[in-house]
Write a protein that holds these residues in place. Sequence first.
Motif, PDB file in Angstrom:
ATOM      1  N   GLU A 220     -36.137  63.557  41.343  1.00 24.76           N
ATOM      2  CA  GLU A 220     -36.689  63.107  42.630  1.00 24.76           C
ATOM      3  C   GLU A 220     -37.723  64.120  43.151  1.00 24.76           C
ATOM      4  OE1 GLU A 220     -35.903  60.548  44.958  1.00 24.76           O
ATOM      5  OE2 GLU A 220     -34.370  59.468  43.839  1.00 24.76           O
ATOM      6  N   GLN A 221     -37.428  65.409  42.960  1.00 25.46           N
ATOM      7  CA  GLN A 221     -38.391  66.446  43.399  1.00 25.46           C
ATOM      8  C   GLN A 221     -39.674  66.364  42.584  1.00 25.46           C
ATOM      9  OE1 GLN A 221     -35.994  69.939  42.944  1.00 25.46           O
ATOM     10  NE2 GLN A 221     -35.134  69.813  45.003  1.00 25.46           N
ATOM     11  N   ASP A 222     -39.534  66.065  41.296  1.00 26.60           N
ATOM     12  CA  ASP A 222     -40.721  65.920  40.436  1.00 26.60           C
ATOM     13  C   ASP A 222     -41.636  64.809  40.942  1.00 26.60           C
ATOM     14  OD1 ASP A 222     -40.169  67.967  38.732  1.00 26.60           O
ATOM     15  OD2 ASP A 222     -39.354  66.723  37.122  1.00 26.60           O
ATOM     16  N   PHE A 223     -41.017  63.715  41.432  1.00 28.22           N
ATOM     17  CA  PHE A 223     -41.836  62.609  41.946  1.00 28.22           C
ATOM     18  C   PHE A 223     -42.777  63.151  43.025  1.00 28.22           C
ATOM     19  CE2 PHE A 223     -37.967  59.543  41.315  1.00 28.22           C
ATOM     20  CZ  PHE A 223     -38.089  59.671  39.946  1.00 28.22           C
ATOM     21  N   SER A 224     -42.203  63.893  43.984  1.00 27.78           N
ATOM     22  CA  SER A 224     -43.002  64.395  45.125  1.00 27.78           C
ATOM     23  C   SER A 224     -44.002  65.443  44.693  1.00 27.78           C
ATOM     24  CB  SER A 224     -42.084  65.015  46.176  1.00 27.78           C
ATOM     25  OG  SER A 224     -41.064  64.120  46.508  1.00 27.78           O
ATOM     26  N   LYS A 225     -43.577  66.283  43.739  1.00 24.45           N
ATOM     27  CA  LYS A 225     -44.389  67.451  43.392  1.00 24.45           C
ATOM     28  C   LYS A 225     -45.548  67.097  42.456  1.00 24.45           C
ATOM     29  CE  LYS A 225     -43.564  72.072  41.461  1.00 24.45           C
ATOM     30  NZ  LYS A 225     -42.572  72.866  40.738  1.00 24.45           N
ATOM     31  N   HIS A 226     -45.319  66.151  41.552  1.00 20.72           N
ATOM     32  CA  HIS A 226     -46.298  65.950  40.469  1.00 20.72           C
ATOM     33  C   HIS A 226     -47.022  64.609  40.482  1.00 20.72           C
ATOM     34  CE1 HIS A 226     -45.063  69.683  38.531  1.00 20.72           C
ATOM     35  NE2 HIS A 226     -43.816  69.307  38.707  1.00 20.72           N
ATOM     36  N   ALA A 227     -46.453  63.608  41.140  1.00 21.36           N
ATOM     37  CA  ALA A 227     -47.102  62.291  41.119  1.00 21.36           C
ATOM     38  C   ALA A 227     -48.160  62.211  42.213  1.00 21.36           C
ATOM     39  CB  ALA A 227     -46.058  61.199  41.331  1.00 21.36           C
ATOM     40  N   PRO A 228     -49.196  61.392  42.021  1.00 21.48           N
ATOM     41  CA  PRO A 228     -50.177  61.182  43.098  1.00 21.48           C
ATOM     42  C   PRO A 228     -49.450  60.692  44.352  1.00 21.48           C
ATOM     43  CG  PRO A 228     -50.882  60.121  41.055  1.00 21.48           C
ATOM     44  CD  PRO A 228     -49.492  60.608  40.826  1.00 21.48           C
ATOM     45  N   ILE A 229     -49.812  61.275  45.480  1.00 22.35           N
ATOM     46  CA  ILE A 229     -49.036  61.062  46.710  1.00 22.35           C
ATOM     47  C   ILE A 229     -48.896  59.589  47.083  1.00 22.35           C
ATOM     48  CG2 ILE A 229     -50.985  61.371  48.320  1.00 22.35           C
ATOM     49  CD1 ILE A 229     -48.875  63.150  49.955  1.00 22.35           C
ATOM     50  N   GLU A 230     -49.938  58.794  46.764  1.00 22.96           N
ATOM     51  CA  GLU A 230     -49.899  57.386  47.201  1.00 22.96           C
ATOM     52  C   GLU A 230     -48.894  56.554  46.403  1.00 22.96           C
ATOM     53  OE1 GLU A 230     -53.185  57.780  44.126  1.00 22.96           O
ATOM     54  OE2 GLU A 230     -52.434  58.934  45.842  1.00 22.96           O
ATOM     55  N   ILE A 231     -48.489  57.035  45.192  1.00 24.00           N
ATOM     56  CA  ILE A 231     -47.527  56.208  44.432  1.00 24.00           C
ATOM     57  C   ILE A 231     -46.094  56.750  44.496  1.00 24.00           C
ATOM     58  CG2 ILE A 231     -49.282  55.272  42.859  1.00 24.00           C
ATOM     59  CD1 ILE A 231     -47.952  57.073  40.656  1.00 24.00           C
ATOM     60  N   VAL A 232     -45.889  57.896  45.155  1.00 27.68           N
ATOM     61  CA  VAL A 232     -44.542  58.484  45.208  1.00 27.68           C
ATOM     62  C   VAL A 232     -43.502  57.507  45.770  1.00 27.68           C
ATOM     63  CG1 VAL A 232     -43.110  60.307  46.249  1.00 27.68           C
ATOM     64  CG2 VAL A 232     -45.324  60.885  45.238  1.00 27.68           C
ATOM     65  N   PRO A 233     -43.765  56.838  46.914  1.00 26.04           N
ATOM     66  CA  PRO A 233     -42.747  55.904  47.425  1.00 26.04           C
ATOM     67  C   PRO A 233     -42.453  54.771  46.439  1.00 26.04           C
ATOM     68  CG  PRO A 233     -44.472  56.303  49.076  1.00 26.04           C
ATOM     69  CD  PRO A 233     -44.940  56.912  47.801  1.00 26.04           C
ATOM     70  N   LYS A 234     -43.496  54.328  45.718  1.00 29.80           N
ATOM     71  CA  LYS A 234     -43.301  53.235  44.760  1.00 29.80           C
ATOM     72  C   LYS A 234     -42.472  53.696  43.559  1.00 29.80           C
ATOM     73  CE  LYS A 234     -47.420  50.874  46.299  1.00 29.80           C
ATOM     74  NZ  LYS A 234     -48.845  50.713  46.156  1.00 29.80           N
ATOM     75  N   ILE A 235     -42.721  54.927  43.119  1.00 32.86           N
ATOM     76  CA  ILE A 235     -41.925  55.474  42.009  1.00 32.86           C
ATOM     77  C   ILE A 235     -40.450  55.509  42.410  1.00 32.86           C
ATOM     78  CG2 ILE A 235     -41.419  57.585  40.697  1.00 32.86           C
ATOM     79  CD1 ILE A 235     -44.452  58.177  40.771  1.00 32.86           C
ATOM     80  N   ARG A 236     -40.198  56.007  43.630  1.00 31.36           N
ATOM     81  CA  ARG A 236     -38.809  56.075  44.122  1.00 31.36           C
ATOM     82  C   ARG A 236     -38.161  54.689  44.167  1.00 31.36           C
ATOM     83  NH1 ARG A 236     -39.946  60.589  47.660  1.00 31.36           N
ATOM     84  NH2 ARG A 236     -38.953  62.346  46.609  1.00 31.36           N
ATOM     85  N   MET A 237     -38.927  53.720  44.664  1.00 29.67           N
ATOM     86  CA  MET A 237     -38.380  52.357  44.791  1.00 29.67           C
ATOM     87  C   MET A 237     -38.061  51.757  43.416  1.00 29.67           C
ATOM     88  SD  MET A 237     -40.964  51.145  47.810  1.00 29.67           S
ATOM     89  CE  MET A 237     -40.452  49.460  48.105  1.00 29.67           C
ATOM     90  N   ILE A 238     -38.972  51.957  42.466  1.00 28.94           N
ATOM     91  CA  ILE A 238     -38.730  51.454  41.098  1.00 28.94           C
ATOM     92  C   ILE A 238     -37.484  52.116  40.523  1.00 28.94           C
ATOM     93  CG2 ILE A 238     -39.598  51.446  38.707  1.00 28.94           C
ATOM     94  CD1 ILE A 238     -41.260  49.564  40.275  1.00 28.94           C
ATOM     95  N   TRP A 239     -37.465  53.448  40.586  1.00 27.50           N
ATOM     96  CA  TRP A 239     -36.370  54.249  40.016  1.00 27.50           C
ATOM     97  C   TRP A 239     -35.024  53.814  40.603  1.00 27.50           C
ATOM     98  CZ3 TRP A 239     -35.246  57.302  36.109  1.00 27.50           C
ATOM     99  CH2 TRP A 239     -34.252  58.280  36.210  1.00 27.50           C
ATOM    100  N   ASN A 240     -34.973  53.684  41.908  1.00 28.66           N
ATOM    101  CA  ASN A 240     -33.709  53.342  42.564  1.00 28.66           C
ATOM    102  C   ASN A 240     -33.312  51.883  42.375  1.00 28.66           C
ATOM    103  OD1 ASN A 240     -33.185  55.944  43.556  1.00 28.66           O
ATOM    104  ND2 ASN A 240     -34.599  55.633  45.261  1.00 28.66           N
ATOM    105  N   SER A 241     -34.273  51.043  41.952  1.00 35.92           N
ATOM    106  CA  SER A 241     -33.937  49.623  41.749  1.00 35.92           C
ATOM    107  C   SER A 241     -33.354  49.365  40.358  1.00 35.92           C
ATOM    108  CB  SER A 241     -35.180  48.739  41.943  1.00 35.92           C
ATOM    109  OG  SER A 241     -35.963  48.674  40.758  1.00 35.92           O
ATOM    110  N   ILE A 242     -33.492  50.330  39.440  1.00 35.00           N
ATOM    111  CA  ILE A 242     -33.111  50.061  38.045  1.00 35.00           C
ATOM    112  C   ILE A 242     -31.623  49.671  37.904  1.00 35.00           C
ATOM    113  CG2 ILE A 242     -32.904  51.063  35.721  1.00 35.00           C
ATOM    114  CD1 ILE A 242     -35.590  52.476  36.233  1.00 35.00           C
ATOM    115  N   PRO A 243     -30.675  50.366  38.559  1.00 31.46           N
ATOM    116  CA  PRO A 243     -29.277  49.929  38.412  1.00 31.46           C
ATOM    117  C   PRO A 243     -29.057  48.475  38.820  1.00 31.46           C
ATOM    118  CG  PRO A 243     -29.347  52.140  39.356  1.00 31.46           C
ATOM    119  CD  PRO A 243     -30.766  51.639  39.319  1.00 31.46           C
ATOM    120  N   SER A 244     -29.671  48.047  39.925  1.00 32.08           N
ATOM    121  CA  SER A 244     -29.461  46.649  40.342  1.00 32.08           C
ATOM    122  C   SER A 244     -30.196  45.675  39.413  1.00 32.08           C
ATOM    123  CB  SER A 244     -29.884  46.435  41.800  1.00 32.08           C
ATOM    124  OG  SER A 244     -31.234  46.785  41.983  1.00 32.08           O
ATOM    125  N   GLN A 245     -31.316  46.109  38.840  1.00 31.11           N
ATOM    126  CA  GLN A 245     -32.015  45.265  37.850  1.00 31.11           C
ATOM    127  C   GLN A 245     -31.106  45.025  36.637  1.00 31.11           C
ATOM    128  OE1 GLN A 245     -35.176  44.051  38.210  1.00 31.11           O
ATOM    129  NE2 GLN A 245     -36.135  45.346  39.763  1.00 31.11           N
TER     130      GLN A 245
END
Length: 444
Positions: A220-245
């Motif tokens: 989760e820290q890597d998302f904030s630190k290394h991903a382009p800031i505009e896609i960080v929330p989307k990365i989190r949403m995708i990542w957290n949706s995988i169990p329900s998918q």
Amino acid sequence: MYRIAIEKLNSWKESKRRKPLIIEGARQVGKTWLMKEFGRKAYTDTIYINFDSNSRMAELFASDLNTNRLIMGLELYAGRKINPDNTLLIFDEVQEVPRALSSLKYFYEDAPQYHIVCAGSLLGIALHGGTSFPVGKVDFLSLYPLSFQEFLMAVGGERFAELLRMQDYPMIISFKQTYIDALKQYYFVGGMPEAVQSFVEEKDFNEVRDIQKRILAAYEQDFSKHAPIEIVPKIRMIWNSIPSQLAKENKKFIYGLVREGGRAKEYETAIMWLCDCGLVHKVSRVNAAGIPLKAYEDLKAFKLFIVDVGLLGCMTGLRQITLLDGNDLFTEFKGALTEQYVCQQLKTIDDLGVYYYTNDRGSCEVDFIVDTGEQIVPVEVKAEVNLKAKSLRTYREKFEPEISVRTSMADYRKEDWLVNLPLYAVGEIASYIAKFRFLEIESH
């Protein structure tokens, strides 16, 4: 801890066409340990350089990339001579100095005598991010969490792992409870080296869970630190949706589960970022069964699995008491853990294309279709002993594969057109298919 990748590194060392080697893989799958262990076992000297926050290395590679000059700088940095025949040069977190990546081209062309191995937890992103990259001038090795066989060896089951490799199924069936018990542990512990090491030493599932939580927090820290800031929330949403998918009956990825009204174009970059990091496996649908399968890939339909079954269990709050409930663990949330486990084992097999199949009406779905390069093999995953194989039968009637595989909790058995491979033996699927094909050719 034994890693099968060590054998691949030994082959790389002995190869006459050896190029600088890049090891790809998610953070904390053991890349640094593997490189150092390889250096310790196969060379008289190892020079390890971490490029993260290393201003001296950034300066060394900033000017021209003459290999004699670079070697001199590395010798000054290490404080000793580099003997090309028996020194391993390790460049870790190499993506932090992109020009060090570019230098690999010159080492290959002008100084191929040097043995150079590189890695970085976010290297995949650097390679796709427009870094001047030495295409065709490097070798690649993918590293994943420990496979079930490596886990078996780590917990003292070397002989049982050997038995799987030999595919002596009458003997394997005699000891099947040992395999099932180890498989339950693997579903919970997973293959992240730190979690496995802790389990081997302490046998404490709570400690394992704490380690997994720390690994997930680091991601989760890597998302904030290394991903382009505009896609960080989307990365989190995708990542957290995988169990329900994965908890759905049909595990195809649905953007609407990420956010109501979600569309592909909003999330494509976020998914690509997670794939490039090695944190997710994207398994695409195919709608036919020709060689190569990639030619029949439907880019719009796919499933997303994460890097490790233990981490998936941690994300879903799987409780350790489930380990005691007969074989309920394997059917936990609609068999998602089992499909995750099978995907993870298939991904560790070299040169195996992994897809899934549905027909256009959606009335037939086969969990995985694998491409060995010579054969297309459907693989149905059953989380329990109930062995109806309706979709597999429909697929077979349409495409007539030489061999169809069902993997389940049942014992090994071969019927006229179908092989049941126990879940704990699915890592041997490629060698089983090759052996099956050889015997078929011999018999004709």
